[in-house]
Design a protein around this motif. Structure first.
Motif, PDB file in Angstrom:
ATOM      1  N   SER A 133       0.854  -1.139  -0.036  1.00 27.05           N
ATOM      2  CA  SER A 133       0.129   0.129  -0.121  1.00 27.05           C
ATOM      3  C   SER A 133       0.914   1.332   0.018  1.00 27.05           C
ATOM      4  O   SER A 133       1.923   1.169   0.186  1.00 27.05           O
ATOM      5  N   THR A 134       0.421   2.213  -0.468  1.00 26.32           N
ATOM      6  CA  THR A 134       0.892   3.574  -0.160  1.00 26.32           C
ATOM      7  C   THR A 134      -0.376   4.513   0.597  1.00 26.32           C
ATOM      8  O   THR A 134      -1.470   4.308   0.509  1.00 26.32           O
ATOM      9  N   GLU A 135       0.373   5.342   1.342  1.00 27.52           N
ATOM     10  CA  GLU A 135      -0.346   6.316   2.438  1.00 27.52           C
ATOM     11  C   GLU A 135       0.080   7.568   2.387  1.00 27.52           C
ATOM     12  O   GLU A 135       1.250   7.765   2.592  1.00 27.52           O
ATOM     13  N   ASP A 136      -0.938   8.554   2.161  1.00 25.03           N
ATOM     14  CA  ASP A 136      -0.387  10.015   2.460  1.00 25.03           C
ATOM     15  C   ASP A 136      -1.207  10.689   3.554  1.00 25.03           C
ATOM     16  O   ASP A 136      -2.405  10.344   3.438  1.00 25.03           O
ATOM     17  N   ALA A 137      -0.642  10.945   4.515  1.00 26.87           N
ATOM     18  CA  ALA A 137      -1.488  11.719   5.652  1.00 26.87           C
ATOM     19  C   ALA A 137      -0.842  13.287   5.890  1.00 26.87           C
ATOM     20  O   ALA A 137       0.119  13.652   5.714  1.00 26.87           O
ATOM     21  N   ALA A 138      -1.982  14.013   6.545  1.00 23.60           N
ATOM     22  CA  ALA A 138      -1.787  15.383   6.914  1.00 23.60           C
ATOM     23  C   ALA A 138      -1.461  15.037   8.304  1.00 23.60           C
ATOM     24  O   ALA A 138      -1.916  14.424   9.246  1.00 23.60           O
ATOM     25  N   LEU A 139      -0.219  16.020   8.710  1.00 20.04           N
ATOM     26  CA  LEU A 139       0.256  16.210   9.847  1.00 20.04           C
ATOM     27  C   LEU A 139      -0.101  17.497  10.579  1.00 20.04           C
ATOM     28  O   LEU A 139      -0.401  18.353   9.710  1.00 20.04           O
ATOM     29  N   GLU A 140       0.118  17.432  11.824  1.00 25.06           N
ATOM     30  CA  GLU A 140      -0.001  18.797  12.755  1.00 25.06           C
ATOM     31  C   GLU A 140       0.804  20.191  11.815  1.00 25.06           C
ATOM     32  O   GLU A 140       1.818  19.941  11.284  1.00 25.06           O
ATOM     33  N   GLY A 141      -0.032  21.122  11.578  1.00 21.81           N
ATOM     34  CA  GLY A 141       0.465  22.035  10.801  1.00 21.81           C
ATOM     35  C   GLY A 141      -0.285  22.112   9.175  1.00 21.81           C
ATOM     36  O   GLY A 141      -0.120  23.264   8.691  1.00 21.81           O
ATOM     37  N   PRO A 145      -8.318  20.607   5.015  1.00 22.14           N
ATOM     38  CA  PRO A 145      -9.434  20.759   5.787  1.00 22.14           C
ATOM     39  C   PRO A 145      -9.947  19.189   6.425  1.00 22.14           C
ATOM     40  O   PRO A 145     -11.120  18.967   5.967  1.00 22.14           O
ATOM     41  N   VAL A 146      -9.123  18.622   7.196  1.00 19.47           N
ATOM     42  CA  VAL A 146      -9.257  17.313   7.624  1.00 19.47           C
ATOM     43  C   VAL A 146      -8.708  17.114   9.238  1.00 19.47           C
ATOM     44  O   VAL A 146      -8.135  18.058   9.679  1.00 19.47           O
ATOM     45  N   PRO A 147      -9.521  16.275   9.962  1.00 15.55           N
ATOM     46  CA  PRO A 147      -8.567  16.293  11.390  1.00 15.55           C
ATOM     47  C   PRO A 147      -7.062  15.750  11.041  1.00 15.55           C
ATOM     48  O   PRO A 147      -6.795  15.077  10.225  1.00 15.55           O
ATOM     49  N   ILE A 148      -6.360  16.185  12.285  1.00 18.05           N
ATOM     50  CA  ILE A 148      -5.125  15.960  12.177  1.00 18.05           C
ATOM     51  C   ILE A 148      -4.689  14.871  13.203  1.00 18.05           C
ATOM     52  O   ILE A 148      -4.937  15.245  14.630  1.00 18.05           O
ATOM     53  N   PRO A 149      -3.987  14.187  13.168  1.00 17.21           N
ATOM     54  CA  PRO A 149      -3.395  13.525  11.882  1.00 17.21           C
ATOM     55  C   PRO A 149      -4.453  12.596  11.082  1.00 17.21           C
ATOM     56  O   PRO A 149      -5.311  12.106  11.802  1.00 17.21           O
ATOM     57  N   SER A 150      -4.482  12.615   9.660  1.00 19.00           N
ATOM     58  CA  SER A 150      -5.387  11.981   8.953  1.00 19.00           C
ATOM     59  C   SER A 150      -4.765  11.744   7.537  1.00 19.00           C
ATOM     60  O   SER A 150      -4.157  12.293   6.975  1.00 19.00           O
ATOM     61  N   THR A 151      -5.278  10.376   7.283  1.00 20.03           N
ATOM     62  CA  THR A 151      -4.810   9.712   6.031  1.00 20.03           C
ATOM     63  C   THR A 151      -6.020  10.383   5.067  1.00 20.03           C
ATOM     64  O   THR A 151      -7.071  10.214   5.362  1.00 20.03           O
ATOM     65  N   PHE A 152      -5.174  11.107   3.900  1.00 12.56           N
ATOM     66  CA  PHE A 152      -6.372  11.638   3.093  1.00 12.56           C
ATOM     67  C   PHE A 152      -6.056  10.865   1.685  1.00 12.56           C
ATOM     68  O   PHE A 152      -6.919  11.103   0.830  1.00 12.56           O
ATOM     69  N   SER A 153      -5.289   9.685   1.390  1.00 18.96           N
ATOM     70  CA  SER A 153      -5.181   9.026   0.406  1.00 18.96           C
ATOM     71  C   SER A 153      -4.456   7.752   0.858  1.00 18.96           C
ATOM     72  O   SER A 153      -3.640   7.693   1.173  1.00 18.96           O
ATOM     73  N   GLU A 154      -5.073   6.756   0.126  1.00 25.90           N
ATOM     74  CA  GLU A 154      -4.346   5.402   0.268  1.00 25.90           C
ATOM     75  C   GLU A 154      -4.679   4.462  -0.816  1.00 25.90           C
ATOM     76  O   GLU A 154      -6.012   4.402  -1.390  1.00 25.90           O
ATOM     77  N   THR A 155      -3.892   3.723  -1.185  1.00 24.78           N
ATOM     78  CA  THR A 155      -3.901   2.625  -2.196  1.00 24.78           C
ATOM     79  C   THR A 155      -3.532   1.307  -1.745  1.00 24.78           C
ATOM     80  O   THR A 155      -2.383   1.292  -1.078  1.00 24.78           O
ATOM     81  N   GLU A 156      -4.231   0.496  -1.915  1.00 24.90           N
ATOM     82  CA  GLU A 156      -4.000  -1.010  -1.351  1.00 24.90           C
ATOM     83  C   GLU A 156      -3.994  -1.824  -2.609  1.00 24.90           C
ATOM     84  O   GLU A 156      -4.867  -1.961  -3.503  1.00 24.90           O
ATOM     85  N   TRP A 157      -2.884  -2.756  -2.721  1.00 26.22           N
ATOM     86  CA  TRP A 157      -2.755  -3.673  -3.782  1.00 26.22           C
ATOM     87  C   TRP A 157      -3.343  -5.014  -3.393  1.00 26.22           C
ATOM     88  O   TRP A 157      -3.054  -5.405  -2.186  1.00 26.22           O
ATOM     89  N   VAL A 158      -4.268  -5.494  -3.762  1.00 26.06           N
ATOM     90  CA  VAL A 158      -5.025  -6.816  -3.461  1.00 26.06           C
ATOM     91  C   VAL A 158      -4.533  -7.978  -4.354  1.00 26.06           C
ATOM     92  O   VAL A 158      -4.122  -8.932  -3.790  1.00 26.06           O
ATOM     93  N   ASP A 159      -4.118  -7.486  -5.797  1.00 29.88           N
ATOM     94  CA  ASP A 159      -3.622  -8.520  -6.486  1.00 29.88           C
ATOM     95  C   ASP A 159      -2.772  -7.973  -7.649  1.00 29.88           C
ATOM     96  O   ASP A 159      -3.150  -7.136  -7.907  1.00 29.88           O
ATOM     97  N   SER A 160      -1.759  -8.393  -8.262  1.00 31.61           N
ATOM     98  CA  SER A 160      -1.202  -7.824  -9.226  1.00 31.61           C
ATOM     99  C   SER A 160      -0.658  -8.991 -10.137  1.00 31.61           C
ATOM    100  O   SER A 160       0.142 -10.118  -9.453  1.00 31.61           O
ATOM    101  N   GLY A 161      -0.607  -8.974 -11.562  1.00 26.37           N
ATOM    102  CA  GLY A 161       0.119 -10.073 -12.244  1.00 26.37           C
ATOM    103  C   GLY A 161      -0.232  -9.980 -13.933  1.00 26.37           C
ATOM    104  O   GLY A 161      -0.808  -8.853 -14.099  1.00 26.37           O
ATOM    105  N   TYR A 162       0.107 -10.802 -14.538  1.00 33.39           N
ATOM    106  CA  TYR A 162       0.122 -10.972 -15.797  1.00 33.39           C
ATOM    107  C   TYR A 162      -1.307 -11.787 -16.253  1.00 33.39           C
ATOM    108  O   TYR A 162      -1.576 -12.868 -15.713  1.00 33.39           O
ATOM    109  N   CYS A 163      -1.832 -11.358 -17.369  1.00 34.65           N
ATOM    110  CA  CYS A 163      -2.972 -12.200 -17.927  1.00 34.65           C
ATOM    111  C   CYS A 163      -3.232 -11.767 -19.354  1.00 34.65           C
ATOM    112  O   CYS A 163      -2.669 -10.910 -19.718  1.00 34.65           O
ATOM    113  N   SER A 164      -3.601 -12.911 -20.222  1.00 34.96           N
ATOM    114  CA  SER A 164      -3.604 -12.692 -21.548  1.00 34.96           C
ATOM    115  C   SER A 164      -5.033 -12.115 -22.056  1.00 34.96           C
ATOM    116  O   SER A 164      -4.870 -11.717 -23.147  1.00 34.96           O
TER     117      SER A 164
END
Length: 170
Positions: A133-141, A145-164
């Motif tokens: 996963s990747t995660e972007d979070a807002a910190l103090e300062g 416009p989100v509660p602090i600290p707060s994750t505002f973007s996250e991507t999680e990989w469930v599966d990855s691979g090749y297919c035809s």
């Protein structure tokens, strides 16, 4: 929201974006160039580094972390490319690494942007070294416009691979 994508190096493929179980835009089938993405097809460590330096000519750690995640979002990352990506990332100062208490079995590498008060993290499976996963979070300062600290973007990989086809799963 869930996103599934099938992207070929020529930029053709299919996107399936669903919200609450229903497919939404920008879902569809795309012809050559429709999903154009900067694929990294080289695997030699020096060549991978050269490609990534072109994405980040100023050599900024925040851009390096973002670029690392982008590569994983755009393509399947075979072990040789993963090796080059990790070695390139290791060359940046100002990054932190450690385990996450709430997620056993993972290791995180991140960067804190002291100006924007923003933390970027890459989370890896400690066993395989694969990005989970990747995660972007807002910190103090932060001016977001989100509660602090707060994750505002996250991507999680469930599966990855090749297919035809663009209808199957890896």
């Amino acid at each position: 929201m869930e996103r599934r994508q099938w992207i070929a190096p020529d930029g053709s493929g299919r996107l399936s974006v669903t919200r609450d179980g229903r497919e939404v835009q920008p879902s569809g089938v795309f012809a050559t160039g429709g999903l154009a993405a900067p694929f990294i097809t080289v695997t030699e460590v020096e060549a991978v580094g050269a490609e990534l330096r072109a994405w980040n000519p100023r050599g900024l750690p925040a851009v390096a972390v973002k670029a690392f995640g982008q590569v994983w979002k755009l393509q399947v990352v075979p072990p040789a490319l993963q090796h080059g990506l990790v070695l390139h990332l290791a060359g940046f100062s100002g990054l932190f690494a450690g385990s996450l208490r709430d997620r056993p079995g993972v290791v995180a590498v991140g960067y804190i942007d002291e100006v924007r008060h923003h933390r970027q993290m890459l989370v890896f499976d400690a066993r395989t070294g694969g990005l989970t996963s990747t995660e972007d979070a807002a910190l103090e300062g932060s001016t977001l416009p989100v509660p602090i600290p707060s994750t505002f973007s996250e991507t999680e990989w469930v599966d990855s691979g090749y297919c035809s086809t663009t209808t199957g799963s890896p």
